[in-house]
Scaffold this active site. Structure first.
Site, PDB file in Angstrom:
ATOM      1  N   LYS A  80      46.751  41.934  36.901  1.00 35.04           N
ATOM      2  CA  LYS A  80      46.033  40.800  36.316  1.00 35.04           C
ATOM      3  C   LYS A  80      44.567  41.163  36.110  1.00 35.04           C
ATOM      4  O   LYS A  80      43.973  41.853  36.944  1.00 35.04           O
ATOM      5  CB  LYS A  80      46.171  39.598  37.266  1.00 35.04           C
ATOM      6  CG  LYS A  80      45.580  38.286  36.790  1.00 35.04           C
ATOM      7  CD  LYS A  80      45.870  37.214  37.833  1.00 35.04           C
ATOM      8  CE  LYS A  80      45.349  35.842  37.423  1.00 35.04           C
ATOM      9  NZ  LYS A  80      45.711  34.810  38.433  1.00 35.04           N
ATOM     10  N   SER A 155      47.752  30.964  36.682  1.00 33.26           N
ATOM     11  CA  SER A 155      46.913  31.732  35.784  1.00 33.26           C
ATOM     12  C   SER A 155      47.376  33.168  35.572  1.00 33.26           C
ATOM     13  O   SER A 155      46.834  33.883  34.727  1.00 33.26           O
ATOM     14  CB  SER A 155      45.479  31.747  36.339  1.00 33.26           C
ATOM     15  OG  SER A 155      45.422  32.348  37.618  1.00 33.26           O
ATOM     16  N   SER A 179      49.131  30.024  41.009  1.00 33.78           N
ATOM     17  CA  SER A 179      49.013  30.920  39.867  1.00 33.78           C
ATOM     18  C   SER A 179      49.947  32.120  39.873  1.00 33.78           C
ATOM     19  O   SER A 179      50.068  32.803  38.863  1.00 33.78           O
ATOM     20  CB  SER A 179      47.565  31.409  39.739  1.00 33.78           C
ATOM     21  OG  SER A 179      46.718  30.352  39.359  1.00 33.78           O
TER      22      SER A 179
END
Length: 442
Positions: A80, A155, A179
């Site tokens: 990420k 996210s 997330s």
């Protein structure tokens, strides 16, 4: 070799160990898939060809010499875009951080690299990690594996997409309010939320440091166990012989089953029945402390988020997607003594929860009360955006507020997950329970 793209990280590692898979060929297979994929630039913010090829070559040499560093040595994964990577842009999905290039890797990246993991690149995410939907018109909105018109969850949106679309063996994400688990559920993956304070945040772009956690999104519970060990430089949980016989689960009634949409509720009820059929004892649980804790979310999360980012935000607020900007700014008016009192209250509620759930192997809840919402409607209907974002994160946020570790497992219904809450810092025990549940769910 295309089948490699569908294999679990653990199986790829075993193939490398047996001499049946070469890390160089495996990495090139992933690069071919990534570079030819029509959604490449919605999944990856950066593809690190040179780094990955060098790491794969070193892994191949170790494998040939019988000197592999661990069970995932030579396996390609994604990161990420809030994990610092030396010499590579790390922008946390935000125009505010455009051009930010760290000079060293985050600690978890260093640990995983030391275990032989191959870095394919950085994945797109919600802006500064402050949305559970995965909608990011400022950089890119990653695709959803089940519905091209829907958001992927956030996210860790690109992390999920990279695995679901066969563009990484595992994705490493972060979870502050859900997330890791929401994109895992909405893309039919296994997601592990670790306990706050367990996995290093050194070199991780923060949102709310007291809630931020690091965890994998993968194809199996075994992959999550192996990746947790790699992130920490430790030993993986022993999942052998996992069985539900005699295990005791509590179905959380308070908050977690309110306002459920039909498909997630049906999937949850079916999954619970499967666990019971496999030998688990299922009981219901009321936990008033959860209802008391939920209103603290706006105070604790937004205060810390705005306190962390206010200076950068107010210099360039036009660089932010309006709903995300508004969510950050909602934390600016809380008073310091309310924040302190809020944490003191939450600590007391956590103690009550811990005592209440001590007899259970895990507490069960639907991962998300709703299915992934429509991208176009989110962009044009402000009330819909707020409602869906808050609802999406409601159940997962229970785990963050209570300071727990948690796993989301896919069910037979697309984009519907089953969540298991464990006690703080008991990831190995929870992973063993989750493996038992995974077997029962088929």
């Amino acid at each position: 070799m295309q089948d490699w793209l569908k294999m679990s990280a653990a199986d790829l590692g075993r193939g490398i160990d047996a001499g049946q898979i070469g890390p160089v060929a495996l990495t090139e297979t992933y690069f071919a898939a990534i570079d030819e994929h029509p959604e490449r630039d919605r999944v990856y913010s950066t593809v690190t060809h040179d780094r990955a090829r060098a790491e794969a070559k070193a892994a191949e040499e170790r494998a040939g010499a019988g000197l592999r560093h661990g069970p995932l040595d030579g396996v390609p994964i994604s990161w990420k875009d809030l994990f610092d990577t030396a010499g590579v842009a790390t922008e946390s999905g935000s125009k505010l951080l455009e051009g930010r290039v760290p000079d060293r890797d985050a600690e978890v990246v260093r640990n995983a690299t030391a275990q032989g993991l191959v870095c394919l690149g950085k994945t797109h995410m919600s802006e500064l990690a402050f949305s559970g939907l995965g909608l990011n018109p400022m950089t890119a909105t990653s695709p959803n594996i089940n519905d091209p018109q829907a958001v992927p969850g956030g996210s860790s949106s690109g992390a999920a997409a990279s695995v679901a679309f066969g563009l990484a063996a595992c994705g490493i994400g972060s979870d502050t309010g859900g997330s890791v688990r929401i994109p895992s559920a909405w893309n039919d993956l296994v997601g592990l939320k670790t306990t706050s304070g367990r996995v290093s945040l050194n070199g991780v772009v923060p949102l709310c440091a007291r809630f931020d956690t690091v965890g994998p999104l993968s194809r199996s519970v075994e992959d999550c166990a192996l990746m947790l060990a790699a992130l920490e430089g430790g030993k993986a949980a022993d999942l052998s012989g996992a069985s539900l016989n005699g295990m005791r689960f509590a179905v959380l009634q308070t908050v977690a089953l309110d306002d459920m949409r039909a498909a997630p509720l049906r999937a949850f009820e079916t999954a619970v029945a499967q666990l019971k059929d496999a030998g688990a004892v299922i009981e219901t649980l009321e936990a008033p402390e959860v209802a008391e804790a939920m209103p603290l979310s706006s105070l604790l999360f937004t205060s810390e988020a705005y306190g962390t980012w206010s200076q950068e935000i107010e210099v360039n607020p036009d660089k932010m997607f309006a709903p995300i900007l508004e969510r950050f700014r909602s934390g600016k008016d809380f008073l310091a003594y309310d924040y302190v009192a809020g944490w003191q209250k939450l600590d007391a509620l956590r103690a009550t929860w811990a005592a209440r759930v001590a007899p259970y192997d895990a507490v069960l809840a639907p991962t998300a009360p709703t299915l992934p919402p429509n991208v176009d409607r989110l962009m044009t209907d402000d009330a819909y955006y707020v409602e869906e974002n808050l609802l999406a994160l409601r159940n997962t946020r229970i785990g963050n507020l209570m300071g727990l570790c948690a796993v989301s497992l896919p069910t037979a219904v697309p984009s519907c997950g089953l969540m298991l809450f464990g006690q703080p810092f008991e990831e190995e025990r929870l992973l063993r329970v989750a493996r038992s549940a995974e077997i029962a769910l088929g």
